[in-house]
Design a protein around this motif. Structure first.
Motif, short mmCIF file in Angstrom:
data_model
loop_
_atom_site.label_atom_id
_atom_site.label_comp_id
_atom_site.label_asym_id
_atom_site.label_seq_id
_atom_site.Cartn_x
_atom_site.Cartn_y
_atom_site.Cartn_z
N UNK A 176 52.33 34.08 48.26
CA UNK A 176 51.60 35.23 47.73
C UNK A 176 50.63 34.79 46.64
N UNK A 177 51.10 33.92 45.75
CA UNK A 177 50.22 33.38 44.71
C UNK A 177 49.05 32.63 45.34
N UNK A 178 49.34 31.88 46.42
CA UNK A 178 48.29 31.14 47.10
C UNK A 178 47.20 32.05 47.63
N UNK A 179 47.60 33.18 48.21
CA UNK A 179 46.60 34.14 48.71
C UNK A 179 45.79 34.72 47.56
N UNK A 180 46.45 35.07 46.47
CA UNK A 180 45.74 35.62 45.32
C UNK A 180 44.79 34.59 44.70
N UNK A 240 42.16 22.35 56.17
CA UNK A 240 42.25 23.81 56.18
C UNK A 240 40.87 24.43 56.01
N UNK A 241 40.68 25.61 56.56
CA UNK A 241 39.43 26.35 56.35
C UNK A 241 39.42 26.91 54.93
N UNK A 242 38.22 27.26 54.45
CA UNK A 242 38.10 27.77 53.08
C UNK A 242 38.95 29.00 52.85
N UNK A 243 38.95 29.91 53.83
CA UNK A 243 39.68 31.17 53.65
C UNK A 243 41.20 30.99 53.76
N UNK A 244 41.65 29.91 54.35
CA UNK A 244 43.09 29.68 54.53
C UNK A 244 43.64 28.66 53.53
N UNK A 245 42.77 28.03 52.75
CA UNK A 245 43.21 26.91 51.91
C UNK A 245 44.26 27.33 50.89
N UNK A 246 44.02 28.44 50.21
CA UNK A 246 44.98 28.90 49.21
C UNK A 246 46.33 29.21 49.81
N UNK A 247 46.34 29.87 50.97
CA UNK A 247 47.60 30.19 51.64
C UNK A 247 48.33 28.92 52.08
N UNK A 299 44.71 25.37 43.55
CA UNK A 299 43.71 25.96 44.45
C UNK A 299 42.32 25.93 43.82
N UNK A 300 42.24 26.17 42.52
CA UNK A 300 40.95 26.17 41.82
C UNK A 300 40.30 24.78 41.85
N UNK A 301 41.10 23.73 41.60
CA UNK A 301 40.48 22.40 41.56
C UNK A 301 40.12 21.90 42.96
N UNK A 302 40.88 22.30 43.99
CA UNK A 302 40.53 21.88 45.35
C UNK A 302 39.23 22.52 45.84
N UNK A 303 38.84 23.61 45.20
CA UNK A 303 37.60 24.29 45.59
C UNK A 303 36.36 23.65 44.96
N UNK A 304 36.55 22.68 44.05
CA UNK A 304 35.42 22.14 43.30
C UNK A 304 34.59 21.15 44.13
N UNK A 305 35.18 20.03 44.53
CA UNK A 305 34.46 18.96 45.21
C UNK A 305 35.31 18.45 46.37
N UNK A 306 35.06 18.93 47.59
CA UNK A 306 35.90 18.55 48.74
C UNK A 306 35.98 17.04 48.96
N UNK A 307 34.91 16.32 48.66
CA UNK A 307 34.90 14.87 48.92
C UNK A 307 35.72 14.09 47.89
N UNK A 308 36.18 14.75 46.83
CA UNK A 308 36.91 14.05 45.77
C UNK A 308 38.26 14.70 45.48
#
Length: 387
Positions: A261-265, A122-129, A319-328
Motif C-alpha cells: 500500500x505504501x508502495x502504491x502511495x 518495471x514500468x513507471x506506473x508499477x515501480x512503486x508497487x 521509490x523517490x530515489x529510483x525515480x531520479x536517474x534510471x541509469x544510476x
C-alpha cells in the motif's frame, strides 16, 4: 524483459530469506554471552558489527550492479554469504564470531541488488508497487528471522541457526541461478569513475540527500529498538528466554502488510507526505514502549507501529530515489542504503549505550529525541522539495 507477478514474488521470497542473515543474531545475544562468558551488552556487539558490515558491502559492492551483469553478481555474493555463515557457526572465539558477523553483513547485500534489478524491469506506473511487494518480503524476512532464530537457539543452540542459514542460502543459490533474468548494466567507465560519480549525485540530488538523512535516523530508531528490546525482555519483570523473545518479531507482521500500500502511495503526486506519517507512527510507538510497564499489549502495539512507520519512511524514500536517474539506480541505492545501515549500526550502539546508562526509560527518552530531530529535518526540506 518485463517482470511478471511470479518474478516479483520470487524476488520478494529471495530478498526476505537473504536479508534475514543480518538479524538472526539479535535474539541469540543472550546465548552467545553465556557461551563466551560475556555481559549481554558486550555480546550485543555482533548486532552492530553485522550492520556495519552490511553498510560496508553496500558502499563497496552494490555500485558494481551498474557496471556488471547483476545476476552473476548476486550468485557470487550469495556464495560468500554461505561461507561467512559457516564461519560464524564454527567460531571458537568471540573475536572470530565478530569477524564472521562483519562478513555476514557484507555478503547479505543481495536484496539491494535485487531491488534495482526489479526497478529497471518495471514500468513507471508499477515501480512503486513492485518495490512495495519486494519490501514486504524483506520485512517478513527481518521479522521471521528473529522469531525463528530465537526458537532454534533455545532448542538447539545459537550455532545451529547459522548452519541452517548457510543451507538456506545454498538452496537459494540454485533457485536464483535458474530463475533470475539477466540484467545488463549501462555504465561503461572504471570502478574509480563509478565510485566518484556517487559523490556527484550526493551534491546534485537534494532528494537523495534528504531521503538518506531521514532514513539514517529512522533506521537508527528501528535498530536501537530491536537490539535493546532483547535486554528489556530478558530482565525483570519479564525475564523471558530466547524462545519467547524471538516470538515478538511476529508482532511486526503488520508492517509487511502495509508495504504494498505504501508502495502504491509512493508512486503518487506527493509521496513526501508519507514520511511525516511514518515519523509520527515512530513517536507513538516509543510512547507505547515507555508506558509498557508490565502491560505487554502496549509493547506489542508499539512493535506494530514502529514497523509500519519504518515501512512508510523506507518504501517512500526508496521509490523517490529510483525515480531520479534510471541509469544510476545501483549507485543511488548505494548512497541511500549505505547511509541507512550506518544509521542501523549507530542505532544498535546507541540503544546499548542508553540501556547501560539508564535502562529502558532512558532508551525511550533518547530515541524520542532522535525522532524529533528527524521531524525537524523533514520540515527543513519541506519548503525545498515537493516529491
Amino acid at each position: 524483459m518485463k517482470l511478471s507477478r511470479t518474478d516479483v514474488l520470487l524476488m520478494a521470497f529471495c530478498t526476505g530469506l537473504i536479508v534475514a542473515n543480518i538479524y538472526y543474531c539479535q535474539p541469540l545475544v543472550i546465548l552467545v554471552a553465556q557461551e563466551f562468558g560475556l555481559s549481554e551488552s558486550h555480546a550485543g556487539k555482533i548486532t552492530y558489527l553485522t550492520q556495519a558490515g552490511y553498510a560496508l558491502g553496500l558502499f563497496l559492492i552494490v555500485p558494481l550492479g551498474d557496471m556488471f551483469e547483476r545476476r552473476k553478481q548476486i550468485l557470487m555474493i550469495t556464495g560468500v554469504a554461505v561461507a561467512a555463515l559457516l564461519l560464524a557457526a564454527l567460531s571458537h572465539s568471540f573475536l572470530l564470531l565478530q569477524i564472521a558477523s562483519v562478513l555476514i553483513g557484507a555478503s547479505s547485500i543481495v536484496p539491494q541488488l535485487i531491488l534495482p534489478m526489479a526497478a529497471n524491469l518495471s514500468s513507471d506506473e508499477k515501480r512503486g508497487e513492485t518495490i512495495g511487494i519486494i519490501m514486504s518480503g524483506l520485512l517478513v524476512g527481518i521479522l521471521a528471522s528473529r522469531a525463528i532464530s530465537g526458537s532454534i537457539g533455545f532448542l538447539w543452540g545459537w550455532r545451529t541457526m547459522y548452519f541452517i542459514a548457510a543451507g538456506i542460502c545454498s538452496l537459494l543459490l540454485i533457485l536464483m541461478a535458474k530463475r533470475f533474468p539477466l540484467s545488463m548494466p549501462s555504465f561503461k567507465g572504471t570502478y574509480q569513475e563509478l565510485m566518484s560519480s556517487m559523490w556527484h549525485y550526493v551534491k546534485t540530488q537534494p532528494v537523495l540527500r534528504e531521503a538518506s538523512i531521514i532514513n539514517f535516523l529512522a533506521f537508527s530508531i528501528l535498530s536501537a529498538f530491536w537490539t535493546t528490546m532483547v535486554l528489556f525482555l530478558a530482565n525483570p519483570p519479564f525475564s523471558f528466554q530466547t524462545l519467547q523473545i524471538g516470538l515478538f518479531g511476529i508482532a511486526g507482521a503488520a508492517g509487511a502488510l502495509a508495504a504494498p500500500l505504501v508502495g502504491k502511495l509512493s508512486s503518487g503526486k506527493n509521496p513526501r507526505r508519507n514520511l511525516l506519517t511514518g515519523l509520527i507512527l515512530q513517536l507513538l510507538s516509543i510512547a507505547a514502549f515507555y508506558f509498557t510497564g508490565t502491560h505487554l499489549y502496549l509493547f506489542i502495539a508499539g512493535i506494530i507501529l514502529i514497523d509500519i512507520g519504518q515501512q512508510a519512511i523506507h518504501v517512500t524514500n526508496q521509490t523517490r530515489i529510483y525515480a531520479l536517474l534510471p541509469e544510476a539506480r545501483n549507485r543511488l541505492n548505494t548512497v541511500f542504503m549505505s547511509v541507512s545501515f550506518v544509521g542501523a549500526s549507530f542505532g544498535s550502539a546507541l540503544g546499548l549505550w542508553l540501556w547501560d546508562k539508564g535502562q529502558w526509560p532512558l532508551f525511550c527518552i533518547g530515541t524520542t529525541a532522535v525522532i524529533l530531530l528527524n521531524i525537524c529535518i523533514y520540515k527543513f526540506y519541506s519548503g525545498k522539495l515537493k516529491t
